[in-house]
Write a protein that holds these residues in place. Structure first.
Motif, PDB file in Angstrom:
ATOM      1  N   SER A  45       0.827  -1.209   0.000  1.00 34.95           N
ATOM      2  CA  SER A  45       0.000   0.000   0.000  1.00 34.95           C
ATOM      3  C   SER A  45       0.860   1.258   0.000  1.00 34.95           C
ATOM      4  O   SER A  45       0.527   2.257  -0.650  1.00 34.95           O
ATOM      5  N   GLY A  46       1.995   1.205   0.685  1.00 43.35           N
ATOM      6  CA  GLY A  46       2.879   2.362   0.723  1.00 43.35           C
ATOM      7  C   GLY A  46       3.610   2.612  -0.578  1.00 43.35           C
ATOM      8  O   GLY A  46       3.952   3.755  -0.901  1.00 43.35           O
ATOM      9  N   ALA A  47       3.857   1.546  -1.338  1.00 37.89           N
ATOM     10  CA  ALA A  47       4.640   1.669  -2.572  1.00 37.89           C
ATOM     11  C   ALA A  47       3.778   1.721  -3.824  1.00 37.89           C
ATOM     12  O   ALA A  47       4.302   1.947  -4.925  1.00 37.89           O
ATOM     13  N   ALA A  48       2.478   1.528  -3.696  1.00 43.05           N
ATOM     14  CA  ALA A  48       1.607   1.328  -4.858  1.00 43.05           C
ATOM     15  C   ALA A  48       1.751   2.415  -5.919  1.00 43.05           C
ATOM     16  O   ALA A  48       1.816   2.123  -7.123  1.00 43.05           O
ATOM     17  N   LYS A  49       1.820   3.668  -5.504  1.00 45.75           N
ATOM     18  CA  LYS A  49       1.864   4.768  -6.471  1.00 45.75           C
ATOM     19  C   LYS A  49       3.188   4.836  -7.225  1.00 45.75           C
ATOM     20  O   LYS A  49       3.279   5.513  -8.258  1.00 45.75           O
TER      21      LYS A  49
END
Length: 472
Positions: free
Chosen positions: A378-382
């Motif tokens: 979730s933290g790296a998704a973008k």
């Protein structure tokens, strides 16, 4: 110091290998009656046993659980779990258990070099090597030792004379080192790891926190990781020992941090409220990824605690070159950068690596060791252009991607042969666009497919070079 009369003392050394053989030899040389016990009975163990038996050491292979009669002290290899029957028997008999670090600490001479000690979930080796580079730049006789691969026993008992030692300590080593009292110590970060060994996160944290016990000058903590500061508060230190924080932001008093691309010190200056000492530029850190800058700040804090001048911090950081497979740039191929961080064997390390690049085609997977991946994904998704998954527990990452990054293309490689990494690199190249980074940051251990993370990284680098040759 060396406060034990070893002559005739019955000592059991638990485990052969990097720490056990030097420990057995050192104790035997001091007159102890040494018995080595070892779980394994393979060819390598038998060769090590023969070497020790030639000196007069008793070796028992294939049984590491039974405590030899008359044992007065157990010295254990750091990886042996506290729950082993050997240690239960020792506790029942009132026999103390030391690790190799404790033994090295006890065997130091009267003029022994002080220790600047480093632990943490990730970044230990890099920080210790940075610290050693800074100390060398200051003209000090030093060595990077401990969990980094150079035996502490060899360092403290060898012929070399040191002014100070840069010491990497694992949670295993700290667990078995009750008397250790470093000049200064640092906990870089704290995230769940090795919980099967320590029994709980609280147990893991407590063992990490031992590095602060009895510190005489500085307890260095990560101001952006409150758990490390909590460990400082709980530590029993010498009068006058200071808490020194490091942060990637603007530092407060008694901290080191970053201002306008400059590493600055507001801890070891005359007026901490109003002064800041420039130490180095962010560009002096190789590579200048955020988590590596944090490592540099921790190393600088320990060096400054030892009295090192600012110029030596700068020169040491400039001279430092990271070990292989730690955010190592391999090549640029067709406008895409390929980076090897095979050492990112857990989610905390992978998170730091993923934060350093954008956009990313991420190669991940392996043995999860009980980890979950929702927070990481979730933290790296973008930042993700695409993901290539491989290894035994890749499904756990795939499921996290489906929950938190459903729009990101995922290639799932269901193969474990020697060509799997080459296939992963080719799939990553297919997903990548000009200006992207293909990042090997597995977030998992390697042993499902490779001997170790080094071999995994080498396979990645070989595949990238082959791709580069074909594109030339």
């Amino acid at each position: 110091m060396n406060d034990v009369d070893w002559r005739g003392k019955h000592v059991t050394v638990a485990g052969l290998g990097v720490s056990g053989v030097p420990a057995a030899r050192a104790l035997h040389e001091r007159g102890a009656l040494v018995t080595v016990v070892n779980d394994g009975d393979d060819e390598r163990s038998r060769a090590q046993a023969a070497e020790l038996e030639a000196l007069g050491v008793t070796v028992r292979l294939g049984d590491g659980d039974t405590l030899p009669e008359s044992t007065e002290l157990v010295v254990t290899a750091p990886g042996w779990k506290p729950g082993k029957p050997l240690f239960g028997a020792a506790a029942e008999a009132g026999v103390p258990v030391w690790g190799d670090v404790e033994l090295a600490w006890r065997l130091r001479g009267p003029d022994a070099a002080p220790w600047l000690a480093v632990t943490g979930t990730n970044g230990k080796t890099t920080t210790v090597r940075m610290l050693a580079s800074i100390l060398e730049a200051a003209g000090l006789r030093t060595a990077a030792v401990g969990n980094i691969g150079v035996s502490l026993l060899d360092a403290v008992l060898g012929d070399e004379t040191y002014d100070v030692l840069a010491v990497e300590l694992s949670s295993y080593q700290l667990h078995w080192a009750p008397s250790l009292r470093a000049h200064s110590g640092a906990v870089l970060n704290l995230a769940p790891d090795h919980l099967d060994w320590h029994g709980s996160m609280a147990g893991y944290a407590a063992d990490k926190g031992r590095i602060y016990e009895g510190n005489s000058v500085a307890c260095v903590y990560n101001a952006q990781d409150g758990a490390t500061e909590d460990l400082v508060r709980e530590a029993d230190v010498e009068e006058g020992c200071r808490a020194i924080g490091f942060t990637l932001g603007t530092p407060g008093p008694s901290q080191l941090g970053v201002v306008d691309g400059i590493l600055v010190d507001r801890a070891f200056v005359a007026n901490r409220q109003k002064q800041a000492q420039e130490l180095a530029e962010v560009g002096d850190v190789n590579p200048p990824a955020p988590h590596n800058i944090a490592n540099a700040l921790a190393a600088a804090a320990l060096a400054r605690a030892f009295g090192v001048e600012p110029a030596a911090v700068r020169d040491g950081l400039r001279a430092f070159r990271p070990d292989a497979h730690r955010i190592e740039h391999v090549a640029d191929v067709s406008g895409v950068s390929y980076v090897d961080d095979s050492k990112a064997t857990n989610t905390h390390a992978a998170e730091a690596s993923l934060a350093a690049y954008e956009p990313i085609v991420w190669i991940a997977g392996g043995l999860a060791k009980g980890a979950t991946f929702d927070e990481l994904v979730s933290g790296a998704a973008k930042r993700l252009r695409g993901v290539v998954l491989m290894g035994a527990d890749r499904a756990l990452i795939r499921e996290a991607l489906a929950r938190h990054a459903p729009e990101v293309p995922v290639v799932d490689l269901d193969r474990t042969d020697t060509g799997a990494m080459s296939a992963a690199v080719r799939e990553a190249a297919r997903l990548a666009r000009h200006g992207d980074t293909v990042l090997l940051a597995p977030a998992c251990a390697s042993m499902d497919m490779f001997v170790n993370y080094n071999k995994r990284g080498e396979a990645f680098a070989d595949a990238v070079r082959q791709l580069a040759d074909e594109s030339a």
